[in-house]
Design a protein around this motif. Structure first.
Motif, PDB file in Angstrom:
ATOM      1  N   ASP A 103     -18.457   7.568 -22.848  1.00  0.00           N
ATOM      2  CA  ASP A 103     -18.815   8.981 -23.048  1.00  0.00           C
ATOM      3  C   ASP A 103     -20.327   9.206 -23.113  1.00  0.00           C
ATOM      4  O   ASP A 103     -20.781  10.345 -23.266  1.00  0.00           O
ATOM      5  CB  ASP A 103     -18.209   9.478 -24.367  1.00  0.00           C
ATOM      6  N   HIS A 104     -21.119   8.127 -22.981  1.00  0.00           N
ATOM      7  CA  HIS A 104     -22.561   8.187 -23.229  1.00  0.00           C
ATOM      8  C   HIS A 104     -23.304   9.309 -22.508  1.00  0.00           C
ATOM      9  O   HIS A 104     -24.294   9.832 -22.995  1.00  0.00           O
ATOM     10  CB  HIS A 104     -23.195   6.846 -22.840  1.00  0.00           C
ATOM     11  N   GLY A 128     -18.414   0.146 -25.627  1.00  0.00           N
ATOM     12  CA  GLY A 128     -18.912   0.613 -24.348  1.00  0.00           C
ATOM     13  C   GLY A 128     -19.841  -0.397 -23.710  1.00  0.00           C
ATOM     14  O   GLY A 128     -19.431  -1.256 -22.932  1.00  0.00           O
ATOM     15  N   ARG A 129     -21.135  -0.331 -24.101  1.00  0.00           N
ATOM     16  CA  ARG A 129     -22.157  -1.130 -23.415  1.00  0.00           C
ATOM     17  C   ARG A 129     -21.871  -2.618 -23.437  1.00  0.00           C
ATOM     18  O   ARG A 129     -22.172  -3.324 -22.479  1.00  0.00           O
ATOM     19  CB  ARG A 129     -23.533  -0.839 -24.028  1.00  0.00           C
TER      20      ARG A 129
HETATM   21  C1  5RP Z   1     -22.285   7.120 -29.958  1.00  0.00           C
HETATM   22  C2  5RP Z   1     -20.991   7.037 -29.251  1.00  0.00           C
HETATM   23  C3  5RP Z   1     -21.094   6.811 -27.820  1.00  0.00           C
HETATM   24  O1  5RP Z   1     -21.537   7.752 -27.032  1.00  0.00           O
HETATM   25  C4  5RP Z   1     -20.485   5.620 -27.264  1.00  0.00           C
HETATM   26  O2  5RP Z   1     -19.105   5.718 -27.416  1.00  0.00           O
HETATM   27  C5  5RP Z   1     -21.082   4.375 -27.810  1.00  0.00           C
HETATM   28  O3  5RP Z   1     -20.505   3.207 -27.314  1.00  0.00           O
HETATM   29  P1  5RP Z   1     -21.284   1.814 -27.344  1.00  0.00           P
HETATM   30  O4  5RP Z   1     -22.258   1.882 -28.494  1.00  0.00           O
HETATM   31  O5  5RP Z   1     -20.233   0.785 -27.588  1.00  0.00           O
HETATM   32  O6  5RP Z   1     -21.974   1.641 -26.034  1.00  0.00           O
HETATM   33  O7  5RP Z   1     -19.948   7.163 -29.818  1.00  0.00           O
HETATM   34  O8  5RP Z   1     -22.098   7.018 -31.311  1.00  0.00           O
END
Ligand code: 5RP
Length: 298
Positions: free
Chosen positions: A57-58, A253-254
């Motif tokens: 969702d970033h 995510g990342r």
């Molecule tokens: C930020 C979020 C994000 O947009 C996202 O889901 C973060 O995922 P990740 O840190 O694992 O890349 O929730 O708080």
């Protein structure tokens, strides 16, 4: 009036067998209605009681993040390996094939970009649209201690009220301001506030010290947030420690999509979350899968 049923077979009422009442498997969710529970049971695997959510969702606040420039190319092929996808409605409508059977959890907050104060968010999606999109949940940031703390808490409680009306789980995401200390004391406070005010489950960060006190003092499930990219073994260790410390899975995510082999990494994370695989074994699995995938692509 007899039953309008002309079958001659003797009826089997089994009065001697008491009807089974199966308790719902997710912590704190026993009192919800069927629709809410069904959505939760699609997001969390009833066998392990855990989930591997893939967070993509970033873009809602930072645009085309590294690894998400072309979601059609990098993320859609990973969908079969996740238990649920956490994405925006824009990405869902434009890129996710509706044939997908995976539950979709939709980002429901937004407003400021990375250029502004992030805690100044609003609810950014109608519950009606989440229902139209057949979402299995909605997610929203809560900025405990942030500049717009009260607004973000009220965004969440309003979304919870709408979610309760329609049977839609609300995932509260504990967002931590840049200058704030990420420790168990802070996350106990943030997660508990979210749960007390109605969040169905909470996404929060892992901390090495006393993480189990964060999960223990939160009456609803916690899923571990991934955070910035770490070496694969460190990310797998963090996921392992989080689920062993009481997390009901991860929303990463990342650490998945920025891995050298996202397809191998998500499968290794699954083994950690659903099979309690130890981090070193999961790393071996990651390497084996990566080699196979690389060979197939060559
Ligand atoms: C930020 C979020 C994000 O947009 C996202 O889901 C973060 O995922 P990740 O840190 O694992 O890349 O929730 O708080």
């Amino acid at each position: 009036m007899p039953e309008a049923d002309f079958n001659t077979k003797e009826k089997e009422y089994h009065p001697e067998i008491p009807q089974k009442t199966t308790p719902f498997f997710l912590k704190g969710a026993g009192s919800y209605d069927w629709g809410m529970k069904n959505r939760l049971a699609r997001t969390f695997d009833p066998k392990s009681g855990r989930t591997v959510m893939l967070a993509v969702d970033h873009g809602y606040f930072q645009g085309p993040t590294t690894g998400l420039e072309r979601i059609d190319l990098s993320i859609i092929p990973l969908i079969p390996y996740c238990d649920a996808l956490f994405c925006t409605r824009g990405i869902l409508r434009s890129l996710v094939p509706p044939q997908s059977q995976k539950p979709m959890v939709l980002r429901a907050s937004g407003g400021p970009s990375i250029l502004r104060e992030l805690s100044n968010e609003e609810i950014a999606m109608d519950m009606e649209d989440a229902l139209r999109l057949n979402a299995s949940g909605v997610g929203i940031q809560v900025f405990i201690g942030g500049e717009f703390e009260t607004r973000s808490v009220h965004n969440m409680t309003r979304l919870v009220d709408l979610g309760m009306r329609h049977g839609m789980p609300v995932m509260a995401v504990t967002a931590v301001g840049k200058d704030m200390k990420r420790d168990a004391q802070y996350f106990r406070l943030a997660c508990r506030i979210c749960a007390e005010l109605g969040a169905t489950y909470v996404k929060t960060y892992y901390v090495e010290e006393d993480f189990e006190t964060v999960t223990a003092s939160c009456p609803v499930p916690i899923v571990m947030a991934g955070g910035k990219k770490l070496p694969e073994l460190d990310a797998l260790t963090m996921a392992y420690n989080a689920v062993q410390g009481g997390a009901a899975g991860v929303d990463m995510g990342r650490n998945i999509f920025q891995s050298d082999s996202p397809e191998a990494m998500i499968q290794a994370v699954r083994a950690v979350v659903h099979e309690n695989m130890k981090p070193q074994h999961a790393l071996d699995l990651y390497r084996t899968l990566k080699d196979r995938i690389d060979r197939e692509k060559a």
